[in-house]
Scaffold this motif. Structure first.
Motif, PDB file in Angstrom:
ATOM      1  N   LYS A   1      21.881   0.674  15.122  1.00  0.00           N
ATOM      2  CA  LYS A   1      20.532   0.266  14.675  1.00  0.00           C
ATOM      3  C   LYS A   1      20.331  -1.230  14.889  1.00  0.00           C
ATOM      4  O   LYS A   1      19.263  -1.666  15.318  1.00  0.00           O
ATOM      5  CB  LYS A   1      20.343   0.601  13.199  1.00  0.00           C
TER       6      LYS A   1
ATOM      7  N   HIS B   1       5.950   9.066  18.305  1.00  0.00           N
ATOM      8  CA  HIS B   1       6.022   8.321  17.042  1.00  0.00           C
ATOM      9  C   HIS B   1       4.895   7.309  16.971  1.00  0.00           C
ATOM     10  O   HIS B   1       4.674   6.560  17.922  1.00  0.00           O
ATOM     11  CB  HIS B   1       7.384   7.639  16.912  1.00  0.00           C
TER      12      HIS B   1
ATOM     13  N   ASP C   1      -0.688   2.219  11.970  1.00  0.00           N
ATOM     14  CA  ASP C   1      -1.075   2.972  10.778  1.00  0.00           C
ATOM     15  C   ASP C   1      -2.368   3.715  11.087  1.00  0.00           C
ATOM     16  O   ASP C   1      -3.213   3.215  11.832  1.00  0.00           O
ATOM     17  CB  ASP C   1      -1.325   2.028   9.599  1.00  0.00           C
TER      18      ASP C   1
ATOM     19  N   ARG D   1       1.631   6.506   8.563  1.00  0.00           N
ATOM     20  CA  ARG D   1       2.149   5.152   8.801  1.00  0.00           C
ATOM     21  C   ARG D   1       2.854   5.054  10.140  1.00  0.00           C
ATOM     22  O   ARG D   1       3.440   6.029  10.617  1.00  0.00           O
ATOM     23  CB  ARG D   1       3.134   4.750   7.698  1.00  0.00           C
TER      24      ARG D   1
ATOM     25  N   GLY E   1       5.597   4.665  12.732  1.00  0.00           N
ATOM     26  CA  GLY E   1       6.984   5.131  12.624  1.00  0.00           C
ATOM     27  C   GLY E   1       7.098   6.609  12.315  1.00  0.00           C
ATOM     28  O   GLY E   1       8.147   7.213  12.524  1.00  0.00           O
ATOM     29  N   GLU E   2       5.987   7.208  11.825  1.00  0.00           N
ATOM     30  CA  GLU E   2       6.059   8.645  11.535  1.00  0.00           C
ATOM     31  C   GLU E   2       5.988   9.458  12.825  1.00  0.00           C
ATOM     32  O   GLU E   2       5.292   9.084  13.765  1.00  0.00           O
ATOM     33  CB  GLU E   2       4.896   9.074  10.626  1.00  0.00           C
TER      34      GLU E   2
ATOM     35  N   ALA F   1      10.664   5.787  12.130  1.00  0.00           N
ATOM     36  CA  ALA F   1      11.118   5.385  10.801  1.00  0.00           C
ATOM     37  C   ALA F   1      12.401   6.136  10.440  1.00  0.00           C
ATOM     38  O   ALA F   1      13.297   5.598   9.793  1.00  0.00           O
ATOM     39  CB  ALA F   1      10.028   5.672   9.775  1.00  0.00           C
ATOM     40  N   GLU F   2      12.481   7.397  10.855  1.00  0.00           N
ATOM     41  CA  GLU F   2      13.661   8.224  10.558  1.00  0.00           C
ATOM     42  C   GLU F   2      14.476   8.359  11.825  1.00  0.00           C
ATOM     43  O   GLU F   2      14.036   9.007  12.780  1.00  0.00           O
ATOM     44  CB  GLU F   2      13.227   9.636  10.128  1.00  0.00           C
ATOM     45  N   THR F   3      15.657   7.774  11.858  1.00  0.00           N
ATOM     46  CA  THR F   3      16.462   7.859  13.081  1.00  0.00           C
ATOM     47  C   THR F   3      17.725   8.680  12.882  1.00  0.00           C
ATOM     48  O   THR F   3      18.368   9.057  13.851  1.00  0.00           O
ATOM     49  CB  THR F   3      16.873   6.455  13.564  1.00  0.00           C
TER      50      THR F   3
END
Ligand code: AMP
Ligand code: MG
Length: 403
Positions: free
Chosen positions: A12, A32, A36, A147, A149-150, A321-323
């Motif tokens: 990361k 992704h 926003d 948002r 990153g989603e 956002a979720e990796t």
């Protein structure tokens, strides 16, 4: 040796998000968000009827049957824009605006029209506010709905459409080159000769990388040959953000991946992880910035290390956002004896028992080369280093494999 969590942290820290690009809404699924998403209207945009029936005043239905005069009709897309007075009702359809003066809707099944449609009899009392979705009750104009990153799923596509996002900004897809190495490998359409096997890693890595958002290029198979590996890796680096190799990272006489990376001037961030399966995993960066994941050759190690490590970089490059893989806890259904010196990530199948408890069934597998046994895996059971035998019935951490 880095534990798994440290290795993920290094990835990361060393991965930069690519820039964003504009896409049409019809191409946004699975990407992704790079911005926003703001509601440009209230939803619903007006007090909306949830039923076919009659808009009326609830207080006038306390004694039934109640007779009301029908003064108009409000349909979806064609509302009735006068004010409802006492003793009146408006015929209304699902999705239509509720007229000013009405506070409730009685569904058509609990009514009866009289006099050729000039009057309606309300057969059951209506509670105040019944079958009306108030303006702005789902969301108010100006609020943030999604948002940056989603990940855009089908539900998000509907939201984007509702708020007028005909185009939107998403993270660029990383270009990922996949290189299977090993002199023993032959292509899928070849019959392996003595001492040879068919390459499966090139395909499994592509199958994991594509749904993670990568644009994948499968390179021709490489033998255990320094010059050839160098040529292929250097060539792919010119057009790719990430190179994922398999094989040749162990301590055998013909394991050349690390040598080649060093000769190409790569910065090697780690070359081992305290992980079973997958210990010899390499993570490096070539001088031009291309990241390299050198995965072990064993097909099960490939699945585990790709999903724990390379997938993180693919998602981070898209600004996700979720990796990491989704974590959960589950009850172990069979006793396991993990490695003591490393974190174990054991292939498992998740199910739910009659008490709605998540169960993790460790799969019978013959080690890191047993990818036939691995086919049924839906998750990995995490047994931290130095744990020892874990009895059936114990709660354990798991991560879900992507579908
Ligand atoms: P290595 O990491 O090169 O020592 O390879 C470990 C094991 O994985 C060996 O048995 C290899 O034959 C096997 N292997 C390596 N690459 C592949 C591949 N692309 N497809 C299937 N098996 C492989
Ligand atoms: Mg090899």
């Amino acid at each position: 040796m880095n534990p798994v969590a440290k290795a993920i942290k290094i990835i990361k820290d060393e991965t930069r998000a690519l820039e964003s690009e504009r896409v049409e809404l019809s191409h946004a699924l699975g990407r992704h968000l790079a911005e926003d998403i703001i509601a440009d209207t209230d939803l619903p945009p007006f007090d909306r009827s949830q039923m076919d029936g009659y808009a009326l005043r609830a207080a006038e239905t306390t004694t039934v049957p109640a007779k009301l005069r029908i003064v108009g009709e409000s349909a979806a897309g064609r509302g009735w824009h006068n004010e409802l007075n006492p003793g009146e009702a408006v015929r209304i359809m699902t999705g239509a605006p509720v007229p000013v003066g009405a506070d409730s809707v009685q569904q058509v099944e609990l009514t009866r029209e009289l006099d050729g449609g000039s009057e309606v009899e309300i057969l059951e009392p209506v509670s105040l506010g019944r079958s009306i979705v108030k303006r702005g009750s789902e969301i108010k104009g100006g609020e943030t709905v999604l948002r940056a990153g989603e990940k855009i799923n089908a539900g998000a596509v509907a939201v984007l459409a509702s708020f007028g996002y005909a185009q939107l900004s998403v993270g660029k897809r990383p270009r990922v080159a996949i290189l299977a190495t090993g002199t023993e490998l032959v292509a899928v359409d070849q019959k392996p000769g003595p001492d040879q096997i068919r390459d499966s890693n090139n395909f499994s890595i592509a199958a994991y990388a594509t749904p993670a958002g990568a644009t994948v290029e499968r390179l021709p198979l490489a033998g255990d040959d320094i010059a050839q590996l160098k040529r292929q890796i250097a060539g792919a680096a010119e057009r790719c953000d990430i190179i994922v190799t398999s094989g040749g990272v162990s301590v055998g006489r013909y394991d050349f991946t690390k040598t080649v990376l060093q000769e190409l001037g790569a910065e090697i961030f780690f070359e081992r992880v305290a992980l079973r399966p997958g210990k010899p995993t390499v993570f490096a960066r070539l001088p031009n910035g291309t990241l390299v994941f050198g995965l072990p050759g064993n097909p099960v190690s490939v699945s585990v290390t790709f999903n724990l490590f390379a997938r993180v970089a693919i998602l981070a490059m898209q600004g996700a956002a979720e990796t990491e893989l989704e974590a959960a806890t589950a009850v172990l259904s069979k006793t396991v004896k993990p490695a003591r010196d490393r974190d174990s990530y054991l292939p498992a199948r998740l199910s739910t028992n009659e008490n709605a408890q998540l169960l993790a069934e460790p799969l019978k597998w013959g080690g890191s080369s047993d990818f036939v046994g691995f086919v049924r895996a839906t998750a990995l059971i995490i047994i931290p280093q130095a744990t020892g035998v874990v009895e059936a019935g114990t709660r354990v951490g798991v991560v879900r494999l992507p579908e």
